[in-house]
Motif scaffolding. Sequence first.
Motif, PDB file in Angstrom:
ATOM      1  N   CYS A 139       0.806  -1.051   0.360  1.00 25.17           N
ATOM      2  CA  CYS A 139      -0.169   0.399   0.014  1.00 25.17           C
ATOM      3  C   CYS A 139       1.109   1.429  -0.072  1.00 25.17           C
ATOM      4  O   CYS A 139       1.803   1.154   0.549  1.00 25.17           O
ATOM      5  CB  CYS A 139      -0.768   0.356   1.363  1.00 25.17           C
ATOM      6  SG  CYS A 139      -0.190  -0.053   2.983  1.00 25.17           S
ATOM      7  N   ARG A 140       0.274   2.050  -0.593  1.00 28.36           N
ATOM      8  CA  ARG A 140       1.216   3.743  -0.704  1.00 28.36           C
ATOM      9  C   ARG A 140       0.930   4.411   0.496  1.00 28.36           C
ATOM     10  O   ARG A 140      -0.423   4.563   1.207  1.00 28.36           O
ATOM     11  CB  ARG A 140       0.373   4.784  -1.220  1.00 28.36           C
ATOM     12  CG  ARG A 140       1.189   5.746  -2.375  1.00 28.36           C
ATOM     13  CD  ARG A 140       0.008   6.695  -3.092  1.00 28.36           C
ATOM     14  NE  ARG A 140      -0.346   5.881  -4.319  1.00 28.36           N
ATOM     15  CZ  ARG A 140      -0.682   6.581  -5.104  1.00 28.36           C
ATOM     16  NH1 ARG A 140      -2.035   7.615  -4.889  1.00 28.36           N
ATOM     17  NH2 ARG A 140      -1.481   5.714  -5.926  1.00 28.36           N
ATOM     18  N   GLY A 141       2.496   4.998   0.817  1.00 24.93           N
ATOM     19  CA  GLY A 141       1.787   5.667   2.849  1.00 24.93           C
ATOM     20  C   GLY A 141       1.634   7.540   2.362  1.00 24.93           C
ATOM     21  O   GLY A 141       1.213   7.525   1.273  1.00 24.93           O
ATOM     22  N   PRO A 172      10.966   2.770   1.378  1.00 24.34           N
ATOM     23  CA  PRO A 172      11.165   4.106   0.973  1.00 24.34           C
ATOM     24  C   PRO A 172      10.914   5.244   0.052  1.00 24.34           C
ATOM     25  O   PRO A 172      12.159   5.550  -0.821  1.00 24.34           O
ATOM     26  CB  PRO A 172      12.467   5.007   2.473  1.00 24.34           C
ATOM     27  CG  PRO A 172      12.854   3.567   3.179  1.00 24.34           C
ATOM     28  CD  PRO A 172      12.560   2.541   2.229  1.00 24.34           C
ATOM     29  N   ASP A 173      10.304   5.435  -0.221  1.00 20.39           N
ATOM     30  CA  ASP A 173      10.349   6.884  -1.515  1.00 20.39           C
ATOM     31  C   ASP A 173      10.017   5.402  -2.589  1.00 20.39           C
ATOM     32  O   ASP A 173      10.463   6.136  -3.621  1.00 20.39           O
ATOM     33  CB  ASP A 173      10.842   7.768  -1.650  1.00 20.39           C
ATOM     34  CG  ASP A 173      11.733   8.729  -0.917  1.00 20.39           C
ATOM     35  OD1 ASP A 173      10.706   8.945  -0.100  1.00 20.39           O
ATOM     36  OD2 ASP A 173      12.435   9.351  -0.061  1.00 20.39           O
ATOM     37  N   GLY A 174       9.608   4.991  -2.529  1.00 25.06           N
ATOM     38  CA  GLY A 174       9.572   3.840  -3.627  1.00 25.06           C
ATOM     39  C   GLY A 174       8.397   3.487  -4.422  1.00 25.06           C
ATOM     40  O   GLY A 174       8.237   3.390  -5.773  1.00 25.06           O
ATOM     41  N   ASP A 225       6.164   6.407   0.859  1.00 26.16           N
ATOM     42  CA  ASP A 225       6.672   4.450   1.503  1.00 26.16           C
ATOM     43  C   ASP A 225       5.591   3.697  -0.061  1.00 26.16           C
ATOM     44  O   ASP A 225       4.408   3.554  -0.261  1.00 26.16           O
ATOM     45  CB  ASP A 225       6.800   4.559   2.662  1.00 26.16           C
ATOM     46  CG  ASP A 225       7.820   5.532   3.195  1.00 26.16           C
ATOM     47  OD1 ASP A 225       8.453   6.187   2.078  1.00 26.16           O
ATOM     48  OD2 ASP A 225       8.106   5.344   4.686  1.00 26.16           O
ATOM     49  N   ASP A 226       6.645   2.323  -0.221  1.00 25.45           N
ATOM     50  CA  ASP A 226       5.980   1.447  -0.483  1.00 25.45           C
ATOM     51  C   ASP A 226       6.105   0.476   0.467  1.00 25.45           C
ATOM     52  O   ASP A 226       6.335  -0.241   1.135  1.00 25.45           O
ATOM     53  CB  ASP A 226       6.941   0.875  -1.547  1.00 25.45           C
ATOM     54  CG  ASP A 226       6.043  -0.825  -2.383  1.00 25.45           C
ATOM     55  OD1 ASP A 226       4.897  -0.469  -2.150  1.00 25.45           O
ATOM     56  OD2 ASP A 226       6.340  -0.956  -3.296  1.00 25.45           O
ATOM     57  N   ILE A 227       4.296   0.071   1.341  1.00 26.25           N
ATOM     58  CA  ILE A 227       4.266  -0.505   2.675  1.00 26.25           C
ATOM     59  C   ILE A 227       4.316  -2.247   2.059  1.00 26.25           C
ATOM     60  O   ILE A 227       3.260  -1.954   1.397  1.00 26.25           O
ATOM     61  CB  ILE A 227       3.457   0.345   3.628  1.00 26.25           C
ATOM     62  CG1 ILE A 227       3.576   1.865   3.744  1.00 26.25           C
ATOM     63  CG2 ILE A 227       3.391  -0.743   4.782  1.00 26.25           C
ATOM     64  CD1 ILE A 227       2.507   2.715   4.130  1.00 26.25           C
ATOM     65  N   ILE A 228       4.640  -3.132   2.326  1.00 31.12           N
ATOM     66  CA  ILE A 228       4.544  -4.780   2.234  1.00 31.12           C
ATOM     67  C   ILE A 228       4.194  -4.520   3.443  1.00 31.12           C
ATOM     68  O   ILE A 228       4.797  -4.316   4.883  1.00 31.12           O
ATOM     69  CB  ILE A 228       5.740  -5.205   2.205  1.00 31.12           C
ATOM     70  CG1 ILE A 228       6.431  -4.622   0.964  1.00 31.12           C
ATOM     71  CG2 ILE A 228       5.694  -6.629   1.823  1.00 31.12           C
ATOM     72  CD1 ILE A 228       8.068  -4.825   0.484  1.00 31.12           C
TER      73      ILE A 228
END
Length: 174
Positions: A131-133, A153-155, A165-168
């Motif tokens: 999901c998108r930070g 970070p900043d993915g 952030d790209d949160i897994i």
Amino acid sequence: MPLNFVLDPPVDLQLRDGVLTLWTDVSNAGGAVGFVPPVTPDDIRPEWVRHLTAMSEGRIRLLAGYDEDGTLAATSFIAFNTHRLMTHWVWLYTVMVHPRHQGKGYGRDLLAATESAVRGFDGIEAIRLTCRGGTGVEHFYASCGYKEVGRVPDGIRVADGDDRDDIIMLLPLK
């Protein structure tokens, strides 16, 4: 009134139009589902075609949620992992609830129905999503049992100067 969930609904013009409308409306309401507003159904269509191709090849399954009028109101796309060392978990993509249904608990219902469907798949031990930070949605997923297991970070570049952030996140099924 709860949604009626259908795994692998018939692929027809009604489903196509429902997905394109839902995806467009969610995107334009600020939902983090792969697009940045403003978008039109024509902008979404190529991604829908990619999903359809994967569905026809058995790589993705669609869970559709219909409201009391029979209108598509929610989706989750369940993608099987093709890497031979990772076939014990699935990806969850394009998790959407129509903006007119926000706040009714349908997102939680959608994730519960998705989990139930995936528990019926042989050999699957976890559901993974990203999901998108900056949206706070990771807190919602956490409240549904998902755990943050990684962060880039900043993915995700939403726009020039707007990196997120790209949160897994992972939901173990065992």
